[in-house]
Design a protein around this motif. Structure first.
Motif, mmCIF file in Angstrom:
data_model
loop_
_atom_site.group_PDB
_atom_site.id
_atom_site.type_symbol
_atom_site.label_atom_id
_atom_site.label_comp_id
_atom_site.label_asym_id
_atom_site.label_seq_id
_atom_site.Cartn_x
_atom_site.Cartn_y
_atom_site.Cartn_z
ATOM 1 N N UNK A 183 49.075 -38.773 15.713
ATOM 2 C CA UNK A 183 48.679 -38.762 14.305
ATOM 3 C C UNK A 183 47.168 -38.845 14.130
ATOM 4 N N UNK A 184 46.503 -39.591 15.013
ATOM 5 C CA UNK A 184 45.080 -39.871 14.798
ATOM 6 C C UNK A 184 44.133 -39.124 15.735
ATOM 7 N N UNK A 185 44.651 -38.586 16.830
ATOM 8 C CA UNK A 185 43.775 -37.886 17.783
ATOM 9 C C UNK A 185 43.183 -36.639 17.141
ATOM 10 N N UNK A 186 41.931 -36.375 17.476
ATOM 11 C CA UNK A 186 41.245 -35.210 16.924
ATOM 12 C C UNK A 186 40.540 -34.433 18.027
ATOM 13 N N UNK A 187 40.245 -33.169 17.735
ATOM 14 C CA UNK A 187 39.438 -32.350 18.623
ATOM 15 C C UNK A 187 39.966 -32.255 20.036
ATOM 16 N N UNK A 188 39.065 -32.472 20.990
ATOM 17 C CA UNK A 188 39.415 -32.336 22.403
ATOM 18 C C UNK A 188 40.448 -33.370 22.828
ATOM 19 N N UNK A 189 40.386 -34.544 22.221
ATOM 20 C CA UNK A 189 41.354 -35.595 22.559
ATOM 21 C C UNK A 189 42.759 -35.167 22.175
ATOM 22 N N UNK A 190 42.913 -34.619 20.986
ATOM 23 C CA UNK A 190 44.214 -34.138 20.521
ATOM 24 C C UNK A 190 44.717 -33.007 21.420
#
Length: 326
Positions: free
Chosen positions: A244-251
């Motif tokens: 739900x909260x991961x963004x960009x490269x992390x997601x």
């Protein structure tokens, strides 16, 4: 664990040992006797008799209901093992492995019927109410199991849906065990409601703690290797929060680990996902949720119309099940 809870567990074990499973065809009853002999915490039936004793002074009044709850609980485990294709339960072969699927299904069905037989032995003036509650929780547990299975093939599971799933699959049986015991013991309705909510919140806290320990626990204390949920991409509170909260490269990194058809290095996957949990704060949110549900359970216990020493038994149990010291 509080000596009073240990006393109730001993009563349950003794009552279970006296059940007679010698009947024809014996091939139907042998798996039942076997699965009940594998042990377990016996917390649900112990809480049923404990709640009854709190208000009536007589734990035995709720013994038939407590046995019904324990037989039902083990029935669900037996069928869950078939669905999960699990080879072992409590360190021993599961029923479907020791016998076969058909034997496990049919003996499980018989266990459910036996559970209803025991539950129906409550006093006549309580029968309708108790059987309604038992049927309600039995269906809820099935709903929880179905949600758990459907989550395996869904990519859009929410955190709230997950909480509802573990409420149904795990918490409601703990809560209803307390509620049924209290009703049999003659508790005021306000207290039976509080005991139910105590069980719901404690059950949710316990399951979330299990999720957390599977990821961040000490294998020596947890009793099994960590990362099992991560290896099989199980949708837990931690994973759903991270997604739900991961963004960009992390997601993208998290999705790649989840969607990979094969993983050559499972340790690398576990470590990578753990790092993402920490980066996204999923670990902290899980700890906060555990604490929130735990505190709600304690508040419910403190609000009961009972002497302080009886409230303390429930509060101490909550601390024990959560692996904490008061």
């Amino acid at each position: 664990m509080d000596p009073k809870v240990k006393e109730q567990i001993a009563l349950i074990e003794n009552a279970l040992s006296r059940l007679n499973w010698k009947d024809n065809p014996q091939s139907l009853y042998d798996p039942i006797e076997y699965v009940l002999s594998l042990g377990g915490k016996r917390i649900r039936p112990a809480l049923c008799t404990l709640a009854c004793e709190f208000y009536s002074g007589d734990a035995e009044k709720a013994m038939s209901a407590a046995l019904g709850l324990e037989i039902f609980h083990n029935f669900t485990l037996l069928h869950d093992d078939i669905m999960d294709r699990a080879d072992t339960r409590r360190g021993q072969a599961t029923v479907h492995k020791k016998w076969n699927d058909n034997a496990a299904i049919l003996s499980g069905d018989a266990m459910l019927i036996c559970a209803y037989q025991h539950m129906s032995q409550v006093e006549n003036h309580l029968l309708s109410n108790i059987m309604t509650l038992f049927s309600k929780v039995a269906l809820e547990v099935c709903k929880g199991q179905q949600l758990d299975m459907s989550f395996e093939t869904r990519d859009n599971v929410t955190v709230d849906e997950y909480i509802e799933m573990i409420r149904l699959k795990t918490a409601v049986l703990l809560a209803t065990s307390l509620e049924i015991g209290a009703i049999i013991g003659g508790a005021p309705s306000s207290d039976s409601d509080l005991l139910y909510n105590y069980g719901i919140n404690l059950g949710l806290a316990f399951q979330l703690r299990d999720d957390y320990l599977d990821a961040f626990g000490d294998p020596k204390e947890f009793g099994k290797q960590i990362g099992g949920d991560i290896k099989c991409n199980k949708k837990t509170f931690l994973l759903l929060n991270a997604l739900k909260t991961a963004e960009g490269a992390t997601a993208e990194n998290l999705r790649n680990w989840i969607n990979a058809n094969e993983v050559n290095d499972e340790k690398a996957k576990i470590q990578a996902v753990l790092d993402i949990y920490r980066e996204t704060g999923a670990d902290k949110r899980c700890e906060e949720a555990i604490q929130d549900f735990f505190e709600k359970s304690v508040v419910c216990a403190k609000s009961l119309q009972l002497p302080e020493y009886k409230k303390d038994i429930l509060i101490n149990l909550a601390y024990h099940l959560m692996g904490r010291k008061k």
